[in-house]
Every structure is written in C-alpha cells, then in structure tokens.
Design an enzyme around this catalytic site. Structure first.
Site, PDB file in Angstrom:
ATOM      1  N   HIS A  95       0.928  -1.196   0.110  1.00  0.00           N
ATOM      2  CA  HIS A  95      -0.098  -0.019  -0.044  1.00  0.00           C
ATOM      3  C   HIS A  95       0.639   1.283   0.101  1.00  0.00           C
ATOM      4  O   HIS A  95       0.529   2.282  -0.631  1.00  0.00           O
ATOM      5  CB  HIS A  95      -1.054  -0.052   1.196  1.00  0.00           C
TER       6      HIS A  95
ATOM      7  N   GLN B  56     -18.310  -6.497  -0.908  1.00  0.00           N
ATOM      8  CA  GLN B  56     -17.448  -7.703  -1.696  1.00  0.00           C
ATOM      9  C   GLN B  56     -16.918  -8.803  -1.191  1.00  0.00           C
ATOM     10  O   GLN B  56     -16.005  -9.672  -1.571  1.00  0.00           O
ATOM     11  CB  GLN B  56     -16.062  -6.860  -2.046  1.00  0.00           C
TER      12      GLN B  56
ATOM     13  N   ASP C   8      -3.803  -7.191  -7.812  1.00  0.00           N
ATOM     14  CA  ASP C   8      -5.193  -7.560  -8.222  1.00  0.00           C
ATOM     15  C   ASP C   8      -5.484  -6.996  -9.579  1.00  0.00           C
ATOM     16  O   ASP C   8      -6.137  -6.139  -9.602  1.00  0.00           O
ATOM     17  CB  ASP C   8      -5.952  -6.666  -7.186  1.00  0.00           C
TER      18      ASP C   8
ATOM     19  N   GLN D 178      -9.023  -6.979 -10.806  1.00  0.00           N
ATOM     20  CA  GLN D 178      -9.845  -5.623 -10.416  1.00  0.00           C
ATOM     21  C   GLN D 178      -9.338  -4.589 -11.066  1.00  0.00           C
ATOM     22  O   GLN D 178     -10.090  -3.736 -11.388  1.00  0.00           O
ATOM     23  CB  GLN D 178      -9.361  -5.720  -8.858  1.00  0.00           C
TER      24      GLN D 178
END
Length: 323
Positions: free
Chosen positions: A51, A78, A168, A171
C-alpha cells in the site's frame, strides 16, 4: 471532526489528517484540493509496504503541492458468505502511521453506515462477463461489490488520478473498464506488485499464515517465476506503448503454462497442501485465456488456498518479440 487549516508538515515530519464523515471530507477537499493535482489510493486497511508503494507513487505523481487521499474501508459488499469479513484485520492507528510516512495528506476511514446510509444499495454497478471469470467465478458478486464501492469513493474523494496495485490484476482491469465505459473523469494508474524477500506478494492476508503454511504459499510466486523463465525470450524494456516499467518477453504460452503447473502440482503434495483454485494465462483487457498464437501483453495469474487462507498472485508478460 472539523478540518484544521491545512499546513504541510516540515520535511522529516510526516503528517496526515483523518476524516470519518462525509461532510468533513467535503470541507477538506474544498479547502485543500489543487486542480489537476489530486490523487486517491483506495484500501481496506491493514496497510503494508505494498500500500505504501501506491501512496508513494501517488505523491510522486502529484508533487509536493498536490494532495493524496487514502481511503480505509472494509467493504461488506465484496465479501461473500463464509469469507473473512469479520476477521479481516482492522488496524487504523497503524494505518495512519503508514499513510503519513508514505506521503498521504488525508485518510478517509468511514463506517459502513457512512458509505451506505440507506443500507445495502439497491442499484449497483455490475462487472459483466469479465466479472464472472476466475476471481468472479470463485467469489460470486465480489466484483459487483468492488466496483460499486470504487465508484462511490471516486465520487466522494473526487481525484484526478487513482492508483491501484497490479497484484489484483482482474480488479485493475475492471476498474479501468468501468472508468472508460461510464466516462469517469479520472486516470487509473497501475503500480507493480511489491514482494517480500522470499518472493511472496505482500498481502494483508499473509498474517493469517502459520510458518508451515507460509512455506507452502511460496509455491504461488515460484510457479509464476517458473512459467516466466520457461517461456523466456528476452528480458528488457517492454515494447512501445507498454507501461513504463518493464515487461518480460516470452515466446511460448504453452511452456509458460506447463512450467507453472508443474510447481503447483508439486505443492499440492506438501503439508499443508496447496489447494489450487485456478492458473490462467489471460489477456488483461478481458481476462480470457490467450491462445498459443497470441502476441501482446498477458497476465499469468494464480489463486489457491493454503489452510484457511486464500491467496492470489500474478505477473505481467509480453508474448512474442518486441514490436
């Protein structure tokens, strides 16, 4: 909480402003925003260096006078039945420290009631057929919930640029498709996966793994690297028009799949075993399997369970010679 008058921290003194409610965030954005220089990084908290790399990329892009917002929200839409919503780690105090050190200005950490004031939304964004493949097949409804909250948070944070991790990959593909199809006025930037020293992709779920499970989980990244190396054509810069970071060029999709599968098959016999969900070599635009004659970008993706923990990983490749 009312926003204070904004003053940047002095060099070496990280600072971040926390907002929990939409009116306070609105006031802060109106006061702090620099047109054309605002970025958002969306997270579910439990921040780690993966992150932090997104936040650092955002800070580098918007510059010292721009604004970087980090959202921390564990989105119930989700998570499916039997998934880890209740045990998903919530570490807001530590998250604030990570966000500040990485260069964030604002952390928006709303409750579910703040994001969904009328309960579960009756109108949602659907991920379409791409959302039914791979992760979507394993987690029905996951991508609809993800896109719905991403759309809401884009509206709430009003960024010029949004940063998402390449870990991801499906995504990221769907967010890009949503932004394109629905004309969101935001640029989507993918940031390369951050790995630990042993090759494991950083994930908030890694903390669930026991020492033995961690040993088994190494097979995910080993399989990806084995597939990459088996099909290796040449290493170096990606072809013209690729992302700015390099892509590894490979010649044989069949060799990539076979080598990766061999590592995963061996890991199925470990204790504890790796339980494979899928291994796929796909076109990142629509997440369909690439043919042996495919030329262009591809994603080698894997998902598996080790013990009670489900993990995903992928690497980006370029199939065929450079253009």
């Amino acid at each position: 909480m009312s926003p204070r008058l904004w003053t940047k921290a002095l060099p070496g003194e990280p600072d971040v402003e926390l907002f929990r409610h939409r009116p306070d965030l609105d006031a802060a954005l109106a006061h702090f925003a620099v047109p054309g220089r605002t970025a958002v990084v969306m997270t579910m908290g439990a921040l780690h260096d993966g992150h932090a790399s997104l936040i650092r990329a955002a800070r580098a892009r918007v510059g010292a006078k721009g604004m970087v917002t980090v959202t921390v929200f564990v989105n119930p839409l989700q998570f499916g039945a039997g998934e880890d919503l209740d045990r998903y780690p919530r570490t807001l105090d530590a998250d604030l420290e990570v966000a500040a050190e990485a260069g964030a200005d604002i952390v928006f950490a709303p409750t579910a009631e703040e994001v969904y004031p009328y309960g579960e939304p009756g109108v949602r964004i659907t991920a379409g057929t791409v959302g039914e493949r791979y992760e979507g097949a394993s987690r029905p409804g996951h991508f609809d919930g993800m896109l719905t909250v991403v759309a809401k948070l884009l509206h709430l944070t009003r960024p010029d640029i949004a940063f998402f991790g390449e870990k991801d990959a499906q995504q990221l593909s769907l967010v890009r498709r949503m932004v394109r199809d629905l004309n969101f006025p935001v640029e989507i930037v993918g940031v390369p996966t951050v790995r630990e020293g042993d090759g494991v992709a950083l994930s908030s779920r890694n903390r669930y793994l026991t020492a033995q499970e961690r040993d088994t989980a190494l097979a995910l990244s080993r399989a990806l690297f084995a597939g990459r190396d088996a099909g290796l054509l040449a290493a170096g810069e990606g072809p013209a028009g690729s992302e700015e970071h390099e892509l590894i060029r490979v010649a044989s999709p069949a060799a990539v799949r076979s080598a990766a599968r061999a590592v995963l098959d061996e890991a199925a016999g470990l204790e504890p075993p790796l339980v494979l969900d899928y291994l796929a070599l796909v076109d990142p635009a629509d997440f369909t399997e690439v043919s042996d004659g495919h030329t262009g970008e591809a994603v080698l993706a894997v998902a598996a369970k080790v013990g009670a923990t489900r993990l995903i990983d992928n690497i980006r490749l370029w199939i065929g010679a450079a253009r």
